[in-house]
Design a protein around this motif. Structure first.
Motif, PDB file in Angstrom:
ATOM      1  N   ALA A 124       4.190  19.184  24.646  1.00  0.00           N
ATOM      2  CA  ALA A 124       2.918  18.453  24.793  1.00  0.00           C
ATOM      3  C   ALA A 124       2.200  18.316  23.453  1.00  0.00           C
ATOM      4  O   ALA A 124       1.570  17.288  23.174  1.00  0.00           O
ATOM      5  N   GLN A 125       2.319  19.351  22.619  1.00  0.00           N
ATOM      6  CA  GLN A 125       1.700  19.308  21.296  1.00  0.00           C
ATOM      7  C   GLN A 125       2.351  18.231  20.437  1.00  0.00           C
ATOM      8  O   GLN A 125       1.667  17.469  19.732  1.00  0.00           O
ATOM      9  N   LEU A 126       3.679  18.126  20.487  1.00  0.00           N
ATOM     10  CA  LEU A 126       4.399  17.108  19.723  1.00  0.00           C
ATOM     11  C   LEU A 126       4.075  15.708  20.248  1.00  0.00           C
ATOM     12  O   LEU A 126       3.943  14.766  19.466  1.00  0.00           O
ATOM     13  N   GLN A 127       3.962  15.577  21.557  1.00  0.00           N
ATOM     14  CA  GLN A 127       3.622  14.273  22.137  1.00  0.00           C
ATOM     15  C   GLN A 127       2.260  13.790  21.648  1.00  0.00           C
ATOM     16  O   GLN A 127       2.099  12.635  21.253  1.00  0.00           O
ATOM     17  N   ALA A 128       1.284  14.688  21.664  1.00  0.00           N
ATOM     18  CA  ALA A 128      -0.063  14.311  21.229  1.00  0.00           C
ATOM     19  C   ALA A 128      -0.081  13.951  19.747  1.00  0.00           C
ATOM     20  O   ALA A 128      -0.692  12.957  19.341  1.00  0.00           O
ATOM     21  N   GLY A 129       0.610  14.752  18.918  1.00  0.00           N
ATOM     22  CA  GLY A 129       0.644  14.479  17.483  1.00  0.00           C
ATOM     23  C   GLY A 129       1.363  13.185  17.162  1.00  0.00           C
ATOM     24  O   GLY A 129       0.911  12.395  16.316  1.00  0.00           O
ATOM     25  N   GLY A 150       0.651  -1.501  10.257  1.00  0.00           N
ATOM     26  CA  GLY A 150       1.767  -2.432  10.132  1.00  0.00           C
ATOM     27  C   GLY A 150       3.063  -1.759   9.725  1.00  0.00           C
ATOM     28  O   GLY A 150       3.967  -2.409   9.194  1.00  0.00           O
ATOM     29  N   ILE A 151       3.167  -0.464   9.984  1.00  0.00           N
ATOM     30  CA  ILE A 151       4.378   0.286   9.638  1.00  0.00           C
ATOM     31  C   ILE A 151       5.333   0.367  10.829  1.00  0.00           C
ATOM     32  O   ILE A 151       6.554   0.302  10.669  1.00  0.00           O
ATOM     33  N   ILE A 152       4.773   0.506  12.016  1.00  0.00           N
ATOM     34  CA  ILE A 152       5.548   0.593  13.250  1.00  0.00           C
ATOM     35  C   ILE A 152       5.230  -0.636  14.111  1.00  0.00           C
ATOM     36  O   ILE A 152       4.079  -1.054  14.219  1.00  0.00           O
ATOM     37  N   ALA A 153       6.271  -1.205  14.708  1.00  0.00           N
ATOM     38  CA  ALA A 153       6.099  -2.368  15.596  1.00  0.00           C
ATOM     39  C   ALA A 153       7.145  -2.308  16.692  1.00  0.00           C
ATOM     40  O   ALA A 153       8.007  -1.423  16.711  1.00  0.00           O
ATOM     41  N   SER A 154       7.055  -3.254  17.604  1.00  0.00           N
ATOM     42  CA  SER A 154       8.102  -3.419  18.603  1.00  0.00           C
ATOM     43  C   SER A 154       8.787  -4.757  18.312  1.00  0.00           C
ATOM     44  O   SER A 154       8.509  -5.395  17.278  1.00  0.00           O
ATOM     45  N   LYS A 155       9.698  -5.178  19.182  1.00  0.00           N
ATOM     46  CA  LYS A 155      10.381  -6.454  18.988  1.00  0.00           C
ATOM     47  C   LYS A 155      10.424  -7.238  20.289  1.00  0.00           C
ATOM     48  O   LYS A 155      10.288  -6.675  21.389  1.00  0.00           O
ATOM     49  N   LYS A 156      10.610  -8.530  20.129  1.00  0.00           N
ATOM     50  CA  LYS A 156      10.694  -9.397  21.295  1.00  0.00           C
ATOM     51  C   LYS A 156      11.900  -9.025  22.129  1.00  0.00           C
ATOM     52  O   LYS A 156      12.979  -8.712  21.590  1.00  0.00           O
ATOM     53  N   ARG A 157      11.748  -9.058  23.416  1.00  0.00           N
ATOM     54  CA  ARG A 157      12.875  -8.796  24.302  1.00  0.00           C
ATOM     55  C   ARG A 157      13.798 -10.007  24.311  1.00  0.00           C
ATOM     56  O   ARG A 157      13.357 -11.146  24.248  1.00  0.00           O
ATOM     57  N   GLU A 158      15.094  -9.731  24.362  1.00  0.00           N
ATOM     58  CA  GLU A 158      16.069 -10.833  24.417  1.00  0.00           C
ATOM     59  C   GLU A 158      15.984 -11.564  25.755  1.00  0.00           C
ATOM     60  O   GLU A 158      15.777 -10.951  26.783  1.00  0.00           O
ATOM     61  N   ALA A 188       0.844  -1.193   0.000  1.00  0.00           N
ATOM     62  CA  ALA A 188       0.000   0.000   0.000  1.00  0.00           C
ATOM     63  C   ALA A 188       0.885   1.250   0.000  1.00  0.00           C
ATOM     64  O   ALA A 188       2.036   1.220   0.437  1.00  0.00           O
ATOM     65  N   PHE A 189       0.314   2.342  -0.513  1.00  0.00           N
ATOM     66  CA  PHE A 189       0.998   3.628  -0.560  1.00  0.00           C
ATOM     67  C   PHE A 189       0.218   4.625   0.290  1.00  0.00           C
ATOM     68  O   PHE A 189      -1.012   4.673   0.238  1.00  0.00           O
ATOM     69  N   LEU A 190       0.949   5.437   1.048  1.00  0.00           N
ATOM     70  CA  LEU A 190       0.320   6.414   1.922  1.00  0.00           C
ATOM     71  C   LEU A 190       1.010   7.759   1.730  1.00  0.00           C
ATOM     72  O   LEU A 190       2.237   7.852   1.849  1.00  0.00           O
ATOM     73  N   SER A 191       0.244   8.799   1.419  1.00  0.00           N
ATOM     74  CA  SER A 191       0.811  10.141   1.342  1.00  0.00           C
ATOM     75  C   SER A 191       1.176  10.599   2.747  1.00  0.00           C
ATOM     76  O   SER A 191       0.426  10.376   3.695  1.00  0.00           O
ATOM     77  N   SER A 192       2.318  11.249   2.850  1.00  0.00           N
ATOM     78  CA  SER A 192       2.820  11.661   4.153  1.00  0.00           C
ATOM     79  C   SER A 192       3.035  13.173   4.161  1.00  0.00           C
ATOM     80  O   SER A 192       2.561  13.887   3.274  1.00  0.00           O
ATOM     81  N   ASN A 193       3.739  13.667   5.160  1.00  0.00           N
ATOM     82  CA  ASN A 193       4.050  15.095   5.266  1.00  0.00           C
ATOM     83  C   ASN A 193       5.409  15.244   5.939  1.00  0.00           C
ATOM     84  O   ASN A 193       5.959  14.265   6.467  1.00  0.00           O
ATOM     85  N   PRO A 194       5.980  16.447   5.941  1.00  0.00           N
ATOM     86  CA  PRO A 194       7.333  16.606   6.502  1.00  0.00           C
ATOM     87  C   PRO A 194       7.461  16.166   7.955  1.00  0.00           C
ATOM     88  O   PRO A 194       8.459  15.545   8.333  1.00  0.00           O
ATOM     89  N   MET A 195       6.468  16.477   8.778  1.00  0.00           N
ATOM     90  CA  MET A 195       6.534  16.099  10.196  1.00  0.00           C
ATOM     91  C   MET A 195       6.538  14.585  10.368  1.00  0.00           C
ATOM     92  O   MET A 195       7.352  14.022  11.119  1.00  0.00           O
ATOM     93  N   THR A 207      -0.246   9.812  15.373  1.00  0.00           N
ATOM     94  CA  THR A 207       0.338   9.292  14.126  1.00  0.00           C
ATOM     95  C   THR A 207       0.836   7.868  14.299  1.00  0.00           C
ATOM     96  O   THR A 207       0.564   6.988  13.471  1.00  0.00           O
ATOM     97  N   LEU A 208       1.574   7.616  15.367  1.00  0.00           N
ATOM     98  CA  LEU A 208       2.150   6.287  15.576  1.00  0.00           C
ATOM     99  C   LEU A 208       1.083   5.237  15.848  1.00  0.00           C
ATOM    100  O   LEU A 208       1.217   4.086  15.449  1.00  0.00           O
ATOM    101  N   THR A 209       0.027   5.624  16.524  1.00  0.00           N
ATOM    102  CA  THR A 209      -1.079   4.688  16.760  1.00  0.00           C
ATOM    103  C   THR A 209      -1.665   4.216  15.434  1.00  0.00           C
ATOM    104  O   THR A 209      -1.932   3.023  15.241  1.00  0.00           O
TER     105      THR A 209
END
Length: 248
Positions: free
Chosen positions: A223-228, A240-248, A183-190, A232-234
């Motif tokens: 606070a504004q950056l935290q909320a934004g 399926g763009i952002i994930a975490s990894k298994k702990r060693e 899939a393709f997603l348009s983004s922005n500078p931020m 976005t990350l949610t």
């Protein structure tokens, strides 16, 4: 002449029959089968990977471009799926553009190649979902690409041929969604900055991520950056763009 010499002479002719004579002991009818087979295979893979780019050329010019790639480029991989990447490398580092080539040639080729690159990427198997952005390490998945271009590559066609770069860059994320579709997603500078930091700092925490963004954009309240960033990350976790990894 050794067998290796015979092979090299044969392949030199197959790649460049206009300038290299074929082996005298093989009739031309048989040689022509190999000439067409090899070139048509290469041309087919290139055309399927770069359909928009191909549509901007007449058949003669396109065949000439692919022939030049076939003759001059020394591929570094035996895999057919890598032919498109080799063609992109040829355009980027070896090919001398002509007046008939569009000024956006390299950007369009890269944009088209990115789709195949994401589609065939062998993903790591140690990703886990992000349930808590503020507690888990964040990773930009290897099945995603954070891209920017000076030309509107997503709009280019035979009927729309920009001659000058846009006033502002165009940002995109190309990714494999949870159903394994590209899939393709348009983004922005931020957003592009946010993803770039995660990509270049794998395993970064949410707090450190926002701190880095704030250091580059001090005109915004923390606070504004935290909320934004959280919003976005949610969304990107769900895509399926952002994930975490298994702990060693």
């Amino acid at each position: 002449m050794s067998f290796i010499d015979v092979q090299n002479a044969f392949m030199a002719h197959i790649r460049d029959p206009q300038n290299v004579s074929g082996p005298s002991h093989i009739e031309d009818r048989r040689l022509n089968i190999y000439r067409e087979l090899f070139f048509n295979n290469i041309e087919g893979f290139v055309s399927s990977a770069f359909p928009v780019l191909k549509s901007l050329y007449n058949e003669t010019d396109w065949q000439g471009l692919v022939r030049q790639f076939f003759v001059t480029h020394n591929c570094q991989t035996p895999y057919f799926l890598e032919i498109s990447r080799e063609f992109l490398l040829f355009l980027q580092f070896e090919y001398e553009p002509t007046p008939s080539d569009p000024s956006f040639m390299l950007e369009l080729a890269h944009y088209e190649w990115a789709e195949l690159d994401v589609a065939v990427c062998q993903s790591s198997d140690d990703y886990v979902p992000v349930y808590d952005l503020e507690q888990q390490a964040l990773f930009f998945k290897d099945t995603a690409r954070n891209l920017s271009y000076q030309f509107p590559v997503h709009q280019i066609s035979a009927d729309h041929l920009p001659t000058e770069p846009s006033a502002q860059p165009h940002y995109f994320v190309v990714y494999r969604d949870p159903q394994e579709e590209v899939a393709f997603l348009s983004s922005n500078p931020m957003t592009a900055m946010l993803l770039q930091i995660i990509e270049h700092t794998p395993g970064i925490s949410f707090d450190d991520l926002v701190t880095q963004v704030h250091s580059q954009l001090p005109q915004f309240e923390l606070a504004q950056l935290q909320a934004g960033a959280k919003q976005t990350l949610t969304a990107f976790v769900e895509l399926g763009i952002i994930a975490s990894k298994k702990r060693e």
